[in-house]
Design an enzyme around this catalytic site. Sequence first.
Site, PDB file in Angstrom:
ATOM      1  N   CYS A  58       1.586 -86.053  -1.249  1.00 17.21           N
ATOM      2  CA  CYS A  58       0.752 -86.258  -0.057  1.00 17.21           C
ATOM      3  C   CYS A  58       0.074 -87.614  -0.087  1.00 17.21           C
ATOM      4  O   CYS A  58      -0.308 -88.146   0.943  1.00 17.21           O
ATOM      5  CB  CYS A  58      -0.280 -85.146   0.039  1.00 17.21           C
ATOM      6  N   ASN A  74       5.711 -79.408  -2.858  1.00 21.04           N
ATOM      7  CA  ASN A  74       5.964 -80.751  -3.408  1.00 21.04           C
ATOM      8  C   ASN A  74       5.516 -80.929  -4.861  1.00 21.04           C
ATOM      9  O   ASN A  74       6.168 -81.637  -5.621  1.00 21.04           O
ATOM     10  CB  ASN A  74       5.389 -81.835  -2.497  1.00 21.04           C
ATOM     11  N   GLU A 100     -12.255 -80.461  -2.675  1.00 27.72           N
ATOM     12  CA  GLU A 100     -12.164 -79.688  -3.919  1.00 27.72           C
ATOM     13  C   GLU A 100     -12.163 -80.686  -5.073  1.00 27.72           C
ATOM     14  O   GLU A 100     -12.011 -81.883  -4.888  1.00 27.72           O
ATOM     15  CB  GLU A 100     -10.912 -78.801  -3.907  1.00 27.72           C
ATOM     16  N   GLU A 140      -6.173 -78.950   2.421  1.00 32.78           N
ATOM     17  CA  GLU A 140      -5.682 -80.251   1.958  1.00 32.78           C
ATOM     18  C   GLU A 140      -4.370 -80.481   2.687  1.00 32.78           C
ATOM     19  O   GLU A 140      -3.369 -79.802   2.429  1.00 32.78           O
ATOM     20  CB  GLU A 140      -5.500 -80.228   0.439  1.00 32.78           C
TER      21      GLU A 140
HETATM   22  P1  NAD Z   1       3.905 -76.279   5.039  1.00 31.28           P
HETATM   23  O1  NAD Z   1       2.652 -76.385   5.816  1.00 31.28           O
HETATM   24  O2  NAD Z   1       5.188 -76.180   5.766  1.00 31.28           O
HETATM   25  O3  NAD Z   1       3.862 -75.029   4.049  1.00 31.28           O
HETATM   26  C1  NAD Z   1       2.845 -74.881   3.086  1.00 31.28           C
HETATM   27  C2  NAD Z   1       2.641 -73.411   2.791  1.00 31.28           C
HETATM   28  O4  NAD Z   1       2.155 -72.771   3.976  1.00 31.28           O
HETATM   29  C3  NAD Z   1       3.916 -72.664   2.402  1.00 31.28           C
HETATM   30  O5  NAD Z   1       3.586 -71.736   1.390  1.00 31.28           O
HETATM   31  C4  NAD Z   1       4.295 -71.947   3.696  1.00 31.28           C
HETATM   32  O6  NAD Z   1       5.048 -70.772   3.494  1.00 31.28           O
HETATM   33  C5  NAD Z   1       2.933 -71.624   4.262  1.00 31.28           C
HETATM   34  N1  NAD Z   1       2.899 -71.433   5.721  1.00 31.28           N
HETATM   35  C6  NAD Z   1       3.646 -72.032   6.661  1.00 31.28           C
HETATM   36  N2  NAD Z   1       3.288 -71.588   7.891  1.00 31.28           N
HETATM   37  C7  NAD Z   1       2.293 -70.692   7.725  1.00 31.28           C
HETATM   38  C8  NAD Z   1       1.511 -69.885   8.600  1.00 31.28           C
HETATM   39  N3  NAD Z   1       1.688 -69.926   9.924  1.00 31.28           N
HETATM   40  N4  NAD Z   1       0.575 -69.077   8.078  1.00 31.28           N
HETATM   41  C9  NAD Z   1       0.363 -69.028   6.743  1.00 31.28           C
HETATM   42  N5  NAD Z   1       1.088 -69.757   5.857  1.00 31.28           N
HETATM   43  C10 NAD Z   1       2.037 -70.590   6.340  1.00 31.28           C
HETATM   44  O7  NAD Z   1       3.892 -77.548   4.058  1.00 31.28           O
HETATM   45  P2  NAD Z   1       5.037 -77.986   3.034  1.00 31.28           P
HETATM   46  O8  NAD Z   1       6.166 -78.539   3.817  1.00 31.28           O
HETATM   47  O9  NAD Z   1       5.261 -76.908   2.057  1.00 31.28           O
HETATM   48  O10 NAD Z   1       4.291 -79.167   2.231  1.00 31.28           O
HETATM   49  C11 NAD Z   1       4.318 -80.505   2.624  1.00 31.28           C
HETATM   50  C12 NAD Z   1       3.038 -80.880   3.349  1.00 31.28           C
HETATM   51  O11 NAD Z   1       1.926 -80.634   2.492  1.00 31.28           O
HETATM   52  C13 NAD Z   1       2.955 -82.340   3.706  1.00 31.28           C
HETATM   53  O12 NAD Z   1       2.410 -82.459   4.994  1.00 31.28           O
HETATM   54  C14 NAD Z   1       1.990 -82.914   2.672  1.00 31.28           C
HETATM   55  O13 NAD Z   1       1.317 -84.089   3.068  1.00 31.28           O
HETATM   56  C15 NAD Z   1       1.057 -81.768   2.507  1.00 31.28           C
HETATM   57  N6  NAD Z   1       0.340 -81.854   1.228  1.00 31.28           N
HETATM   58  C16 NAD Z   1      -0.985 -82.173   1.233  1.00 31.28           C
HETATM   59  C17 NAD Z   1      -1.674 -82.304   0.028  1.00 31.28           C
HETATM   60  C18 NAD Z   1      -3.130 -82.673  -0.021  1.00 31.28           C
HETATM   61  O14 NAD Z   1      -3.732 -82.546  -1.081  1.00 31.28           O
HETATM   62  N7  NAD Z   1      -3.723 -83.130   1.058  1.00 31.28           N
HETATM   63  C19 NAD Z   1      -1.008 -82.087  -1.178  1.00 31.28           C
HETATM   64  C20 NAD Z   1       0.353 -81.762  -1.135  1.00 31.28           C
HETATM   65  C21 NAD Z   1       1.012 -81.639   0.073  1.00 31.28           C
END
Ligand code: NAD
Length: 496
Positions: A297, A164, A476, A263
């Site tokens: 997020c 994102n 962080e 996060e």
């Molecule tokens: P996601 O969890 O689908 O993927 C994030 C990353 O994790 C990607 O690089 C993906 O390839 C990897 N991944 C997926 N499954 C995995 C596994 N089993 N093992 C290791 N790596 C794996 O998230 P997304 O769809 O890319 O991002 C959106 C989400 O991120 C939303 O829920 C959003 O709220 C959250 N987010 C949180 C913050 C925060 O600071 N709290 C910031 C930005 C986004």
Amino acid sequence: MNIESDTASSHPRLLRHYIDGEFVAGDVTFQDLSPVDGSQVALVCEADAQAVDRAVRAARAAQLAGWRDTTPAQRADWLYRIAQGIEAHFDAFVATEVADTGRPVAQARTLDVARGIANFRIFADLVRTANSEFFETHTSDGGELINYVTRKPLGVVGIISPWNLPLLLLTWKVAPALAMGNCVVAKPSEETPGSATLLAEVIHEVGLPRGVFNLIHGHGPNAAGEFLTRHSDISAITFTGESRTGSTIMKTVADGVKDISFELGGKNAAVVFADADFDAAVDGVAKSSFTNAGQVCLCSERVYVERPIFERFVAALKQKAQALRVGAPEDPATTMGPLISQHHRDKVLSYFRLAVEEGANVVTGGDVPHFGDARDRGAFVNPTIWTGLPDTARCVTEEIFGPVCHVAPFDSEDEVISRVNHSAYGLAASIWTTHLTRGHRVARQIETGIVWVNAWFVRDLRTPFGGAKLSGIGREGGRHSLDFYSELTNICVKIG
Ligand code: NAD
């Protein structure tokens, strides 16, 4: 490596891994598609378990070969050079981020790439000036001790980031990890591999010692992401993404008792009191619900408005939503781009349908725009506002991650605090009021990692950032990052 000419080329780029100071391809590739029109932006190499292993070994070797022994001032110097390198290729980073995400060019310039640079500078400043804790202790038998705390690197840090805010969220972790003397293996999201590759090119260009920073591309489950988290020689995993993915990673690293920083997702609330500066609140809530097509997020998907101003507020918010210009990134009139992918749009559209089934009143949106051109192959949706759902509706409890909010009335301070806190998530909240003490009083009772009063999405980067409940583990930012990315050791010396 010529960053500018590569990105300007008419051929799709092949995005390779960066392992042990070299760009390396693999046999398997996947397509990086534009969310604007579905065209191919790049071909991306998919790391297998061997590639991930090579990256981790390279990082460990670089750690032992001397990176861990560099001084904070030397590492700060490298971070400043990387920041300068990104700055020197600013337009290429903007173009790459825009191609991967479809966001308006202005946003990529002022937010994504600008923060990517700032992340390196701020952690360079912090590590140069970081001090240590020191305690003088007297024992009951008249003895005297001094205690001082040292920070050592953890070793090899695995970094997994989402799509994102690709560069911003990746550098938010890479910079402090390097600053504290760790070597890094980073895996960006498969949806947005471009700016991470440019970062590797900058790091190569500035000459960071080989193996200190490694980049692998690929998917998550049973692929590069999981291979990284399963690797026995990773010292810690720092992850930003969905709560469910965080839970999976936690189970994977449990046997090795690895350090983790997560996060995760949110279902953030905005609370508007009747005494709020009305226009500022409407403007702030519109931004907090629709910025980056709701794919931050910290976005608010739940809005609670005090009953006397509820109808007026919904009408004004509707006007703001309808004034957004949904379109292509390079059009200066565009204020909202597409969602990240067709897959994600399918998810958001399923919530649009569910809201109606759950009994929502659709104030505006709930559908997709039609352009009559290539953008109809993109992942656009219209900004959407609902009213009339109970707090228990799935659309009010589950993270949707799109340009959508539900607005509900409330009658008292205690009631709204309890409704805001009645959530599995605890990332962020914003409160809109001109009543000074109310702002403080309510903020302290909200169960989230950050609470804004009359603001949203601004903060000092030295403050702790993270979430409660399903929204994360750890903090962080500022010295909290320095603490996470290092092993703290107390040295206790008897001096008398
Ligand atoms: P996601 O969890 O689908 O993927 C994030 C990353 O994790 C990607 O690089 C993906 O390839 C990897 N991944 C997926 N499954 C995995 C596994 N089993 N093992 C290791 N790596 C794996 O998230 P997304 O769809 O890319 O991002 C959106 C989400 O991120 C939303 O829920 C959003 O709220 C959250 N987010 C949180 C913050 C925060 O600071 N709290 C910031 C930005 C986004």
